[in-house]
Design a protein around this motif. Structure first.
Motif, PDB file in Angstrom:
ATOM      1  N   GLU A 445       6.881  -1.461  -5.309  1.00 56.69           N
ATOM      2  CA  GLU A 445       5.939  -2.577  -5.323  1.00 56.69           C
ATOM      3  C   GLU A 445       6.497  -3.741  -6.143  1.00 56.69           C
ATOM      4  O   GLU A 445       6.339  -4.912  -5.787  1.00 56.69           O
ATOM      5  N   THR A 446       7.153  -3.417  -7.239  1.00 55.49           N
ATOM      6  CA  THR A 446       7.737  -4.449  -8.097  1.00 55.49           C
ATOM      7  C   THR A 446       8.784  -5.255  -7.346  1.00 55.49           C
ATOM      8  O   THR A 446       8.855  -6.488  -7.466  1.00 55.49           O
ATOM      9  N   ILE A 447       9.597  -4.562  -6.548  1.00 54.76           N
ATOM     10  CA  ILE A 447      10.634  -5.244  -5.763  1.00 54.76           C
ATOM     11  C   ILE A 447      10.006  -6.144  -4.703  1.00 54.76           C
ATOM     12  O   ILE A 447      10.378  -7.314  -4.555  1.00 54.76           O
ATOM     13  N   ILE A 448       9.022  -5.622  -3.971  1.00 54.74           N
ATOM     14  CA  ILE A 448       8.391  -6.397  -2.891  1.00 54.74           C
ATOM     15  C   ILE A 448       7.676  -7.617  -3.457  1.00 54.74           C
ATOM     16  O   ILE A 448       7.674  -8.705  -2.849  1.00 54.74           O
ATOM     17  N   ALA A 455       1.748 -11.918  -1.154  1.00 55.54           N
ATOM     18  CA  ALA A 455       0.588 -12.116  -2.021  1.00 55.54           C
ATOM     19  C   ALA A 455       0.225 -10.817  -2.736  1.00 55.54           C
ATOM     20  O   ALA A 455       0.017 -10.799  -3.946  1.00 55.54           O
ATOM     21  N   GLU A 456       0.136  -9.717  -1.975  1.00 57.93           N
ATOM     22  CA  GLU A 456      -0.201  -8.416  -2.546  1.00 57.93           C
ATOM     23  C   GLU A 456       0.523  -7.330  -1.769  1.00 57.93           C
ATOM     24  O   GLU A 456       0.893  -7.514  -0.606  1.00 57.93           O
ATOM     25  N   VAL A 457       0.676  -6.189  -2.425  1.00 55.21           N
ATOM     26  CA  VAL A 457       1.356  -5.078  -1.760  1.00 55.21           C
ATOM     27  C   VAL A 457       0.828  -3.760  -2.306  1.00 55.21           C
ATOM     28  O   VAL A 457       0.450  -3.656  -3.481  1.00 55.21           O
ATOM     29  N   CYS A 458       0.787  -2.759  -1.453  1.00 52.51           N
ATOM     30  CA  CYS A 458       0.441  -1.401  -1.855  1.00 52.51           C
ATOM     31  C   CYS A 458       1.428  -0.446  -1.197  1.00 52.51           C
ATOM     32  O   CYS A 458       1.579  -0.438   0.030  1.00 52.51           O
ATOM     33  N   VAL A 459       2.121   0.337  -2.013  1.00 52.42           N
ATOM     34  CA  VAL A 459       3.109   1.306  -1.518  1.00 52.42           C
ATOM     35  C   VAL A 459       2.565   2.712  -1.724  1.00 52.42           C
ATOM     36  O   VAL A 459       1.905   3.003  -2.712  1.00 52.42           O
ATOM     37  N   PHE A 460       2.864   3.598  -0.785  1.00 52.45           N
ATOM     38  CA  PHE A 460       2.397   4.981  -0.821  1.00 52.45           C
ATOM     39  C   PHE A 460       3.417   5.855  -0.106  1.00 52.45           C
ATOM     40  O   PHE A 460       4.361   5.349   0.502  1.00 52.45           O
ATOM     41  N   GLY A 461       3.236   7.144  -0.187  1.00 55.18           N
ATOM     42  CA  GLY A 461       4.158   8.077   0.462  1.00 55.18           C
ATOM     43  C   GLY A 461       3.594   8.612   1.763  1.00 55.18           C
ATOM     44  O   GLY A 461       2.414   8.947   1.855  1.00 55.18           O
ATOM     45  N   ALA A 472       6.114   3.862   2.291  1.00 58.83           N
ATOM     46  CA  ALA A 472       5.639   2.881   3.265  1.00 58.83           C
ATOM     47  C   ALA A 472       4.807   1.853   2.516  1.00 58.83           C
ATOM     48  O   ALA A 472       4.367   2.107   1.389  1.00 58.83           O
ATOM     49  N   ALA A 473       4.574   0.685   3.143  1.00 64.65           N
ATOM     50  CA  ALA A 473       3.872  -0.387   2.441  1.00 64.65           C
ATOM     51  C   ALA A 473       2.907  -1.134   3.345  1.00 64.65           C
ATOM     52  O   ALA A 473       3.204  -1.386   4.521  1.00 64.65           O
ATOM     53  N   CYS A 474       1.761  -1.471   2.780  1.00 66.69           N
ATOM     54  CA  CYS A 474       0.860  -2.462   3.362  1.00 66.69           C
ATOM     55  C   CYS A 474       1.067  -3.749   2.570  1.00 66.69           C
ATOM     56  O   CYS A 474       0.959  -3.745   1.338  1.00 66.69           O
ATOM     57  N   VAL A 475       1.361  -4.837   3.276  1.00 67.30           N
ATOM     58  CA  VAL A 475       1.722  -6.083   2.609  1.00 67.30           C
ATOM     59  C   VAL A 475       0.811  -7.211   3.073  1.00 67.30           C
ATOM     60  O   VAL A 475       0.599  -7.400   4.285  1.00 67.30           O
ATOM     61  N   VAL A 476       0.271  -7.970   2.128  1.00 75.09           N
ATOM     62  CA  VAL A 476      -0.514  -9.171   2.416  1.00 75.09           C
ATOM     63  C   VAL A 476       0.398 -10.368   2.171  1.00 75.09           C
ATOM     64  O   VAL A 476       0.911 -10.537   1.058  1.00 75.09           O
ATOM     65  N   ASN A 522      -7.010   0.689  -3.401  1.00 75.91           N
ATOM     66  CA  ASN A 522      -7.192   2.113  -3.100  1.00 75.91           C
ATOM     67  C   ASN A 522      -5.982   2.591  -2.311  1.00 75.91           C
ATOM     68  O   ASN A 522      -5.853   2.318  -1.106  1.00 75.91           O
ATOM     69  N   ARG A 523      -5.097   3.289  -3.012  1.00 79.09           N
ATOM     70  CA  ARG A 523      -3.837   3.702  -2.386  1.00 79.09           C
ATOM     71  C   ARG A 523      -4.070   4.639  -1.203  1.00 79.09           C
ATOM     72  O   ARG A 523      -3.413   4.547  -0.171  1.00 79.09           O
ATOM     73  N   ILE A 524      -5.019   5.571  -1.364  1.00 79.31           N
ATOM     74  CA  ILE A 524      -5.301   6.543  -0.302  1.00 79.31           C
ATOM     75  C   ILE A 524      -5.850   5.845   0.940  1.00 79.31           C
ATOM     76  O   ILE A 524      -5.457   6.139   2.068  1.00 79.31           O
TER      77      ILE A 524
END
Length: 537
Positions: A445-448, A455-461, A472-476, A522-524
């Motif tokens: 997340e820090t890299i993205i 604007a925002e990012v959430c990374v998860f496995g 994987a990542a959801c990116v705004v 909410n990562r999940i």
């Protein structure tokens, strides 16, 4: 065959316990002293065979190599308060380096060869090793990462022209009347230092003591056993294999190549391996090869795996090739320094990680720290009742991991059934594992977040039977910016040379992140959305 753990439940305290550890050696001897004595008891037995370098060492030959390395370490003036660094594959002479540290009462801090320069720099700035043994393949990376330290680097293979080679070390004269060091702090003293990612993304250096608990699950090993683990010394399983082979005078098969499932099956067949420990990814890779249907695993008498989960399909396929029903799911964590539970009852409890091994206690607690009874879900806590030095140089996280009553807080959510079998449901913490390398979503997340369009990012496995947690990542994206999912994947790849810190499962662009009622990401929920969009299961 391994013993079947016997567990007891105290309904008043809501604590499960096991029998005491059986001590086969003088309780005051260190691991190094035990191995020093056992090496000389069976000098003509084969200690080690390298399946890739085609070397064979008797216990006498290995013992002499250890003495040369140990004498070199002493000649460099290292004290028991010093640390030796190790970053290497399972080459012919690497076990001698580990045993030499044991003989001298000096802890080694082992890192994985895939770590990037920044991670190596952070970790070795914590422990500040005086010597580092590494492969020539990683020499430049290690030298750059430790340029601010006063450290000598010895290479184990593929030697650059300006490095000290292991052959030079092995030429060191053996100290007259060499005896293993008496530990200044007894068996509470640190034996080795392994790695675990920190909750803030800063790596932690996990100390492992000279405790006998690491032997508790493998007292069945004898001189007739042939052990094989592809894991290197930076994993508790690699350390476990190194110690048990030295203590129980087994023959150990090593290999310095990247794990190859077909090659691994050939090793088991050719050397008639009786004991093996693997991560679940290795099992999945093996069963997915055409050669698996005709492979010969009939020599195995103890097949342990652990570190994460394996599907029932993979487990059943492995069992179909065994001549003895010996597949065992082992659960533990690096901080404990040993196996915590083993499941020897697959058919009756196929999803369980088993019962406590000897010498341990266990409880399940809720968010208030209250102990829970059977079938109640909470955090798994384990106690071995022994001293722990904690995370090297990190008292705060040490206190978070182990409380004042000596209970380790695993961060795993699980429950114990009425028969005393533990079930792990999920991780309480966000830590992920890719090919058994631990990392945190925040690392990526820090890299993205460095990308000006983000604007925002959430990374998860996203789980893979072969690789483990693929990121994987959801990116705004910021309004008015052009940004594709592939742009994000490519940027992460350009910013890190570590395979496990990349978006191996991809990315998607979203209008907004999924959030909890309190507004936090909410990562999940984001992971669930990602799986729905990408149609992954």
């Amino acid at each position: 065959m391994p013993y079947s753990p016997v567990n007891y439940y105290n309904s008043d305290l809501k604590i499960w316990s096991s029998d005491q550890v059986v001590h086969y050696f003088d309780r005051h001897l260190s691991i190094g002293e035990i191995i020093f004595n056992e090496m000389q008891r069976h000098p003509k037995l084969i200690a080690q065979i390298s399946a890739t370098e085609n070397t064979i060492l008797t216990r006498q030959e290995l013992f002499e190599n250890i003495m040369h390395v140990a004498s070199y370490i002493r000649s460099e003036g290292l004290q028991q308060t010093d640390v030796v660094g190790i970053i290497g594959r399972n080459t012919t002479n690497l076990p001698a380096v580990a045993y030499a540290c044991f003989f001298n009462g000096i802890a080694f801090h082992s890192l994985n060869i895939t770590y990037d320069r920044n991670t190596i720099e952070k970790l070795y700035n914590i422990t500040k090793p005086k010597l580092i043994f590494c492969d020539g393949d990683e020499f430049e990376k290690v030298r750059e990462a430790t340029s601010q330290l006063n450290v000598k680097i010895i290479t184990m293979r593929n030697h650059p022209s300006d490095s000290i080679t292991i052959d030079e070390v092995l030429a060191t004269p053996i100290e007259d009347n060499f005896q293993p060091a008496e530990l200044e702090h007894g068996n509470d003293q640190t034996l080795a230092i392994l790695c675990s990612s920190g909750t803030t993304g800063i790596p932690k250096a996990v100390t492992i003591s000279n405790s006998r608990q690491i032997l508790a699950a493998n007292n069945h090993l004898t001189t007739s056993d042939i052990q094989y683990s592809h894991n290197t010394l930076d994993w508790i399983t690699g350390l476990l294999t190194t110690i048990t082979s030295g203590v129980y005078s087994t023959t150990r098969i090593i290999a310095d190549n990247a794990f190859d499932p077909v090659f691994a099956m050939q090793i088991i067949k050719d050397y008639k391996v009786t004991w093996i420990i693997q991560p679940p990814s290795a099992l999945a890779l093996m069963v997915n090869t055409p050669e698996f249907e005709t492979c010969d695993l009939s020599s195995l008498r103890c097949y342990m795996y652990g570190g994460s989960r394996a599907s029932l399909e993979v487990q059943n396929r492995i069992r179909s090739r065994l001549s003895v029903d010996c597949l065992q799911f082992a659960y533990g964590f690096t901080e404990l320094g040993a196996v915590a539970t083993i499941n020897l009852h697959f058919d009756q409890k196929p999803n369980s990680v088993g019962r406590l091994v000897n010498g341990l206690r266990m409880k399940i607690i809720n968010d208030k720290g209250e102990s829970l009874g059977p079938e109640e879900l909470g955090e798994v806590c384990i106690s071995n009742g022994q001293y722990w030095m904690g995370y090297f140089g990190n008292q705060q996280e040490t206190r978070d991991m182990r409380d004042l009553k000596r209970w380790f807080h695993s961060g795993d959510l699980g429950y114990v059934d009425t028969d005393g079998f533990l079930y792990i449901m999920e991780r309480k913490k966000d830590m992920l594992k890719y090919q058994n390398i631990m990392y945190y979503p925040n690392d990526i997340e820090t890299i993205i977040s460095e990308m000006p369009e983000v604007a925002e990012v959430c990374v998860f496995g996203v789980w893979s039977n072969i690789y483990g947690d693929e990121a994987a990542a959801c990116v705004v994206k910021k309004q008015g910016c052009n940004l594709s999912a592939q742009d994000v994947v490519d940027y992460v790849q350009s910013r890190t040379d570590s395979k496990y810190k990349q978006l191996n499962a991809g990315a998607i662009i979203v209008d907004d992140l999924m959030r909890s009622a309190n507004g936090k990401t909410n990562r999940i929920a984001n992971k669930t959305h990602y799986l729905q969009v990408t149609h992954r299961s």
